[in-house]
Design an enzyme around this catalytic site. Structure first.
Site, short mmCIF file in Angstrom:
data_model
loop_
_atom_site.label_atom_id
_atom_site.label_comp_id
_atom_site.label_asym_id
_atom_site.label_seq_id
_atom_site.Cartn_x
_atom_site.Cartn_y
_atom_site.Cartn_z
N GLY A 37 0.84 -1.19 0.00
CA GLY A 37 0.00 0.00 0.00
C GLY A 37 0.87 1.24 0.00
N GLN B 157 2.97 9.80 1.92
CA GLN B 157 4.27 9.14 1.75
C GLN B 157 5.00 9.63 0.50
OE1 GLN B 157 2.49 4.99 2.43
NE2 GLN B 157 4.53 4.87 3.36
N CYS C 19 6.88 -0.38 6.72
CA CYS C 19 6.40 0.86 6.11
C CYS C 19 7.48 1.42 5.21
CB CYS C 19 6.04 1.86 7.20
SG CYS C 19 5.37 3.40 6.57
N LEU C 20 7.10 1.82 3.99
CA LEU C 20 8.08 2.41 3.07
C LEU C 20 8.72 3.67 3.65
CD1 LEU C 20 6.26 2.19 -0.40
CD2 LEU C 20 8.34 0.99 0.27
N HIS D 108 -3.56 0.62 8.28
CA HIS D 108 -2.21 1.21 8.21
C HIS D 108 -2.21 2.44 7.30
CE1 HIS D 108 2.36 0.71 7.91
NE2 HIS D 108 2.08 1.57 6.94
N GLU D 109 -2.84 2.29 6.12
CA GLU D 109 -2.82 3.39 5.14
C GLU D 109 -3.70 4.55 5.59
OE1 GLU D 109 -0.57 3.33 3.04
OE2 GLU D 109 -0.10 1.20 3.21
N HIS E 198 -1.97 6.78 7.90
CA HIS E 198 -1.06 7.74 7.25
C HIS E 198 -1.79 9.06 6.95
CE1 HIS E 198 2.79 5.85 6.68
NE2 HIS E 198 2.28 4.78 6.10
ZN LIG Z 1 3.27 3.01 5.93
#
Ligand SMILES: [Zn+2]
Length: 181
Positions: free
Chosen positions: A41, A46, A98-99, A140-141, A144
């Site tokens: 995702g 991000q 997480c990226l 999670h997304e 963000h």
């Molecule tokens: Zn993340």
């Protein structure tokens, strides 16, 4: 991690703007970036855009839209202005990455099942139930979009693990590979 946009509450997208070339291009670019980094995702903050949109999708066996309860597959989706309501009080703990926090893993409690209200990329209002890994990714997304990182959701930092050590000690042959989100 450390960029202020990751800690800000992102702005909603006007429903009338969803079909605009700018938003459509953004969604395409986000899918491309997510795939390039082998993520499950990716949320707009991000990529340093404070807008309430994320993309997700993961086909562990190369299949599209694998049933979410049967494995770690996540249907391909782009959700705009998502709102989450937990279904029931049950929480499950599992590994997340997480990226925006490279090469770190940790165990995070999340609601097992959720109801999601959002707009899809065509501007259609949708309401879907999600469970298992898909519910985890959506939570999670959506976090963000509120400036929340998975570290904030951990009960303690005892399971915080570098990717190398994760591979060495915590992802046994029975585990699915954990991908960054
Ligand atoms: Zn993340």
């Amino acid at each position: 991690m450390g960029h202020p946009v990751l800690r800000a509450r992102a702005r909603p997208i006007e429903p009338a703007q969803i079909g605009s070339p700018r938003i459509q291009q953004l969604i395409d670019d986000m899918f491309e970036t997510m795939q390039e980094y082998q993520g499950v995702g990716l949320a707009a903050p991000q990529v340093h855009l404070s807008l309430r949109v994320f993309v997700a999708g993961f086909a562990p066996n190369g299949d599209d839209d694998e049933d979410e309860e049967s494995g770690r597959g996540v249907p391909r989706m782009a959700l705009i202005n998502p709102e989450i309501t937990p279904i029931g009080a049950e929480l499950v703990e599992d590994w997340e990455g997480c990226l925006s926090i490279p090469d770190i893993r940790g165990r995070v409690p999340r609601s097992r099942e959720i109801l999601v209200k959002a707009y899809d990329r065509r501007g259609k209002r949708i309401e879907v139930k999600a469970g298992g890994f898909t519910a985890r990714v959506i939570q999670h997304e959506t976090d963000h979009l509120d400036g929340v990182l998975f570290l904030d959701r951990m009960k303690s930092f005892q399971t915080l693990t570098f990717l190398d050590e994760f591979g060495r000690y915590w992802s046994g042959p029975d585990s699915e590979p954990v991908k960054v989100e």
